[in-house]
Design a protein around this motif. Structure first.
Motif, PDB file in Angstrom:
ATOM      1  N   GLY A  35       0.852  -1.366  -0.002  1.00 56.52           N
ATOM      2  CA  GLY A  35      -0.010   0.076   0.108  1.00 56.52           C
ATOM      3  C   GLY A  35       0.779   1.293  -0.079  1.00 56.52           C
ATOM      4  N   ASP A  36       0.518   2.185   0.760  1.00 54.00           N
ATOM      5  CA  ASP A  36       1.492   3.340   1.212  1.00 54.00           C
ATOM      6  C   ASP A  36       2.569   3.133   1.688  1.00 54.00           C
ATOM      7  OD1 ASP A  36       0.316   3.171   3.544  1.00 54.00           O
ATOM      8  OD2 ASP A  36      -0.523   5.059   3.622  1.00 54.00           O
ATOM      9  N   GLY A  37       2.940   2.205   2.311  1.00 51.80           N
ATOM     10  CA  GLY A  37       4.167   1.567   3.248  1.00 51.80           C
ATOM     11  C   GLY A  37       4.264   2.330   4.304  1.00 51.80           C
ATOM     12  N   ALA A  38       3.344   3.181   4.889  1.00 53.76           N
ATOM     13  CA  ALA A  38       3.380   4.004   5.867  1.00 53.76           C
ATOM     14  C   ALA A  38       2.311   3.414   7.034  1.00 53.76           C
ATOM     15  CB  ALA A  38       2.735   5.647   5.940  1.00 53.76           C
ATOM     16  N   SER A  39       1.632   2.178   7.086  1.00 58.97           N
ATOM     17  CA  SER A  39       0.718   1.660   7.812  1.00 58.97           C
ATOM     18  C   SER A  39       0.896   0.157   7.780  1.00 58.97           C
ATOM     19  CB  SER A  39      -0.463   2.043   7.509  1.00 58.97           C
ATOM     20  OG  SER A  39      -1.137   1.866   6.100  1.00 58.97           O
ATOM     21  N   ALA A  40       0.265  -0.706   8.456  1.00 61.43           N
ATOM     22  CA  ALA A  40       0.182  -2.237   8.313  1.00 61.43           C
ATOM     23  C   ALA A  40      -0.459  -2.613   7.087  1.00 61.43           C
ATOM     24  CB  ALA A  40      -0.430  -2.682   9.544  1.00 61.43           C
ATOM     25  N   ALA A  49      10.544  10.374  10.617  1.00 58.27           N
ATOM     26  CA  ALA A  49       9.921   9.003  10.854  1.00 58.27           C
ATOM     27  C   ALA A  49      10.393   8.063   9.591  1.00 58.27           C
ATOM     28  CB  ALA A  49       8.290   8.891  10.595  1.00 58.27           C
ATOM     29  N   PHE A  50      10.639   6.682  10.391  1.00 62.78           N
ATOM     30  CA  PHE A  50      10.975   5.626   9.571  1.00 62.78           C
ATOM     31  C   PHE A  50      10.084   4.433   9.568  1.00 62.78           C
ATOM     32  CE2 PHE A  50      14.606   8.223  10.343  1.00 62.78           C
ATOM     33  CZ  PHE A  50      15.375   8.284   9.211  1.00 62.78           C
ATOM     34  N   ARG A  51       9.266   4.081   8.670  1.00 62.06           N
ATOM     35  CA  ARG A  51       8.253   3.271   8.912  1.00 62.06           C
ATOM     36  C   ARG A  51       8.671   1.920   7.927  1.00 62.06           C
ATOM     37  NH1 ARG A  51       6.387   8.201   6.983  1.00 62.06           N
ATOM     38  NH2 ARG A  51       5.531   9.503   8.281  1.00 62.06           N
ATOM     39  N   ASN A  52       8.434   0.823   8.650  1.00 58.04           N
ATOM     40  CA  ASN A  52       8.777  -0.366   8.071  1.00 58.04           C
ATOM     41  C   ASN A  52       7.538  -1.518   7.982  1.00 58.04           C
ATOM     42  OD1 ASN A  52      10.553  -2.646   7.181  1.00 58.04           O
ATOM     43  ND2 ASN A  52      10.945  -3.120   9.275  1.00 58.04           N
ATOM     44  N   ALA A  53       7.206  -1.885   6.645  1.00 57.87           N
ATOM     45  CA  ALA A  53       6.128  -2.560   6.358  1.00 57.87           C
ATOM     46  C   ALA A  53       6.652  -4.004   5.663  1.00 57.87           C
ATOM     47  CB  ALA A  53       5.027  -1.815   5.499  1.00 57.87           C
ATOM     48  N   TYR A  54       5.885  -5.074   6.047  1.00 59.27           N
ATOM     49  CA  TYR A  54       6.223  -6.212   5.429  1.00 59.27           C
ATOM     50  C   TYR A  54       5.152  -7.090   5.204  1.00 59.27           C
ATOM     51  CZ  TYR A  54       8.384 -11.036   5.093  1.00 59.27           C
ATOM     52  OH  TYR A  54       8.685 -12.404   4.923  1.00 59.27           O
ATOM     53  N   PHE A  55       5.040  -7.674   3.980  1.00 60.88           N
ATOM     54  CA  PHE A  55       3.668  -8.505   3.470  1.00 60.88           C
ATOM     55  C   PHE A  55       4.369  -9.818   2.942  1.00 60.88           C
ATOM     56  CE2 PHE A  55      -0.022 -10.055   1.741  1.00 60.88           C
ATOM     57  CZ  PHE A  55      -0.870  -9.635   2.420  1.00 60.88           C
ATOM     58  N   LYS A  56       3.964 -10.993   3.478  1.00 58.39           N
ATOM     59  CA  LYS A  56       4.250 -12.352   2.558  1.00 58.39           C
ATOM     60  C   LYS A  56       3.045 -13.318   2.556  1.00 58.39           C
ATOM     61  CE  LYS A  56       7.235 -16.291   2.354  1.00 58.39           C
ATOM     62  NZ  LYS A  56       8.452 -16.943   2.907  1.00 58.39           N
TER      63      LYS A  56
END
Length: 726
Positions: free
Chosen positions: A147-152, A479-486
């Motif tokens: 998504g935007d990488g800024a949320s879960a 701010a450094f946001r870290n998202a991951y999806f598998k």
């Protein structure tokens, strides 16, 4: 938030292609969906007749190439039972589509959403991307997106931007359900079919190369490559075949925008913080054509210009091995790979309003809009210069095998299995969506004018303060946001098809499918709310820590050429930009912004935030089905009835790690943060089983809440509901 975007986008393509045909002269390279009929998943395209010896004289005319491809697409629509549509390789090749999503929009009832100027997800019959089921050669495909990488990450919509159009033989879109079509697609079931070597015996191949010049790119206009090719060969009397296809595409573009953030709407009669001053009160005289008591209006809260550069790299490849040891048995082994890496750099200049000493003018109600909005400030107000980086990669891998046996008695059996994964994550040590702020303090007044297409932002500094003096820019919050999806899918299918020679019953389809789907969505962030300056000693110390040559002047009006307002004399002529990585490394070493942030924690030696949200789902589905297909005539017209039953039973196991707020921390006027307690492991679990018979039973063991680190008794819920027949 409402926003305005101005974008210049045009592409010039210079390309060459080569076609090599060996062994079967006169046969074109077109592939069709019948090429994968042996794979799982129904196909409404009848297989082509066997190709005759070109030296043999016969009375039959075999149509191949472009005409065959067009005919097959038409046959799908004509012979399809229910509402089914398709595009063939020829349809795809007609247009310079950048990916498969843009090819799908050619189908009636299919629309697409775009991301960074390219097609991404599809909507069918008004149902959004999350309501479509996507299969590859009849196999359920995993999907991942940040998504935007800024949320879960919370979407399991298939991102067609990962797939180039060149490696696809055909796409079938089923808009109505059947027992033989996998369930789960309320909007549609979309089946992507790829070529197979034994369907086109002989040696053949093609390669194409293009140079893409995207004139929307800021600064220079680089020419980027797009290369694709396919090579297919058979040997051992056409009983063994190998096919390889690949595509490499790179694009550099820009998307410059002006945005205005608005607060929630107000009624003219309201008198709260942030609303317009009432007539007869201080500030009321500064409002022209104030909205009436029953009029609705919105107040601008922020405004910014963003100079955005995009760098996208897409790689696709497929390797297929086929063997036909007997005339009735075909074995297929295939591996499909795709990756889509996107890097977006955003340099912006922005302002915020405090709703103090304001002036404004408004349009007439009942929905009033601002003509301009202005505010005066005491010394110390900031002009923001910021830089953000979004650099993520989505990668898909699928390894599958298939055995197809043409048994006696007009029966065809197919056994298929595959292991497929889809992963999305950052490509750097900072995160999936990151930003670093900077500011010059000393704004005396600022205005946003809405009278032209481009909102015109202007600002006046206090005497002695130059907004283009690099030595005055001090780093602020970051701010450094870290998202991951598998998403991982293991699937096995057994399918059968019987062709009946009778007058009424045409055929029977039956089968069984088992799907094991594991999904993980994780997210965390670190943040420093140092909006008054990163150096606690004062803004001047922070400014002194950054060399002036970190900053580059960038012209602003030419980023909006052709947009009304771009030549307004009040528009800033230039803004400062800076390299994100260079600034991040300086602040890491000088102020420990990643090793000791105000909020969150990061992996040692990086700015990658540890996950504070970690959600995991496992779905295990069994799906037996049987379908009867009939044909007859009514008033000399062909008619069909399809009837069947499909049973789906899904067991869902889920666990979630979520942050627990344990207080509040004020970071500025009208701004506060929610610190959270550390959490050791996921604490909730649910098991959901869907199937027959219809019954519901629940049990729940809840844990005691606490803000301190703890190990709690897990919560367990089991629900059983009725099945669905198709």
């Amino acid at each position: 938030m409402r926003g305005f975007t101005a974008r210049s986008f045009s592409r010039f393509i210079i390309g060459t292609s080569a076609l090599a045909l060996v062994g079967l002269p006169g046969i074109a390279m077109a592939q069709d969906a019948a090429a994968t009929v042996g794979n799982p998943g129904p196909s409404d395209i009848a297989p082509q007749a066997a190709l005759a010896d070109p030296n043999e004289t016969t009375d039959d005319i075999v149509v191949t190439g472009i005409r065959a491809s067009l005919r097959e697409a038409i046959d799908i629509k004509r012979n399809g039972q229910g509402v089914v549509d398709a595009i063939s390789s020829e349809d795809i090749g007609k247009f310079p589509d950048t990916n498969l999503a843009e090819s799908l929009q050619r189908i009636t009832g299919v629309s697409i959403d775009r991301s960074n100027g390219e097609g991404s997800t599809v909507t069918v019959r008004g149902f959004g991307p999350e309501y479509n089921l996507v299969t590859l050669n009849g196999r359920q495909m995993p999907t991942s997106t940040l998504g935007d990488g800024a949320s879960a990450p919370a979407s399991r919509s298939f991102d067609f931007a990962n797939l180039a159009s060149e490696g696809v033989a055909a796409v079938e879109v089923y808009k109505t359900g059947r027992a033989a079509v996998p369930s789960g697609g309320i909007g549609s079931s979309i089946n992507i079919r790829t070529p197979r070597p034994l369907d086109k015996p002989g040696t053949r191949g093609s390669i194409a190369a293009k140079g893409v010049l995207d004139s929307s790119r800021n600064g220079k206009d680089p020419i980027t490559p797009e290369v694709s090719g396919i090579l297919s060969t058979t040997f051992a009397d056409d009983r063994i075949g190998i096919l390889f296809s690949g595509a490499y595409q790179r694009r550099k573009a820009s998307n410059n925008s002006a945005s205005v953030g608005f607060r929630d709407g107000f009624l003219g009669a309201e008198n709260n913080w942030g609303t317009l001053a009432q007539t007869g009160t201080p500030g009321g005289a500064n409002i022209t054509n104030r909205p009436g008591p029953t009029d609705v209006y919105e107040i601008p809260q922020s405004a910014a210009y963003d100079v955005i550069d995009i760098d996208r790299e897409r790689i696709n490849g497929q390797l297929v091995l086929q063997a036909k040891p007997t005339d009735t048995l075909t074995a297929t082994l295939d591996f499909t790979y795709s990756s889509n890496k996107v890097e977006v750099r955003d340099s912006s200049v922005g302002i915020w309003f405090n709703f103090g000493d304001t002036r404004s003018a408004w349009t007439n109600g009942p929905a009033a809009g601002p003509l301009f909005y202005s505010e005066n400030f005491a010394p110390g107000k900031d002009l923001s210069y910021s830089s953000s980086l979004t650099a993520n990669k989505s990668e898909n891998k699928s390894l599958g095998g298939n055995l197809t046996w043409e048994a006696p008695g007009n029966v065809t059996m197919s056994l298929d299995a595959h292991h497929s994964t889809a992963t999305s994550k950052p490509t750097n040590d900072y995160g999936s969506s990151t930003s670093i702020g900077g500011a010059i303090f000393g704004v005396q007044s600022q205005t946003v004018n809405f009278e032209k297409d481009l909102p015109v932002i202007s600002y006046q500094m206090y005497p002695g303060i130059d907004p283009l003096n690099a030595s005055l820019i001090t780093p602020t919050g970051n701010a450094f946001r870290n998202a991951y999806f598998k998403d991982e899918i293991n699937q096995i299918q057994l399918k059968g098809h019987y062709d009946h020679d009778g007058d009424f019953l045409s055929s029977i389809d039956w089968g069984f499918s088992y799907v094991d789907n594991k999904v993980r969505s994780a997210y965390g962030f670190i943040q420093n709310e140092t909006w008054g300056g990163v150096d606690p000693r004062g803004a001047s110390f922070g400014a002194a820590a950054v060399p002036d040559d970190f900053f580059s002047l960038t012209s602003l009006p030419n980023k909006f050429n052709g947009v009304s307002g771009a030549n307004d004399p009040a528009l800033p002529k230039s803004i400062y930009t800076f390299n994100f990585e260079q600034m991040a490394e300086l602040l890491r070493s000088t102020y420990n912004i990643c090793s000791a942030p105000q909020t969150g924690t990061a992996a040692p030696g990086t700015c990658l935030a540890n996950y504070t949200n970690d959600r995991r789902i496992r779905e295990r589905t069994i799906s037996p089905y049987i379908q009867f297909n009939t044909k007859f005539t009514v008033f000399d017209m062909a008619a069909h009835i399809i009837g069947g039953v499909r049973y789906d039973e899904t067991q869902v196991n889920s666990s979630a790690l979520v942050p627990i707020p344990n207080g509040t921390r004020w970071t500025g006027a009208n701004e506060f943060a929610l610190p959270t307690a550390p959490i050791r492991s996921p604490r909730s679990r649910a098991i959901i089983t869907t199937g027959c018979p219809r019954s519901i039973s629940t049990s729940n063991r809840s844990a005691t809440s606490s803000c301190a680190p703890r190990t709690a008794t897990p919560s367990r819920v089991r629900i059983t509901v009725a099945c669905r027949a198709a």
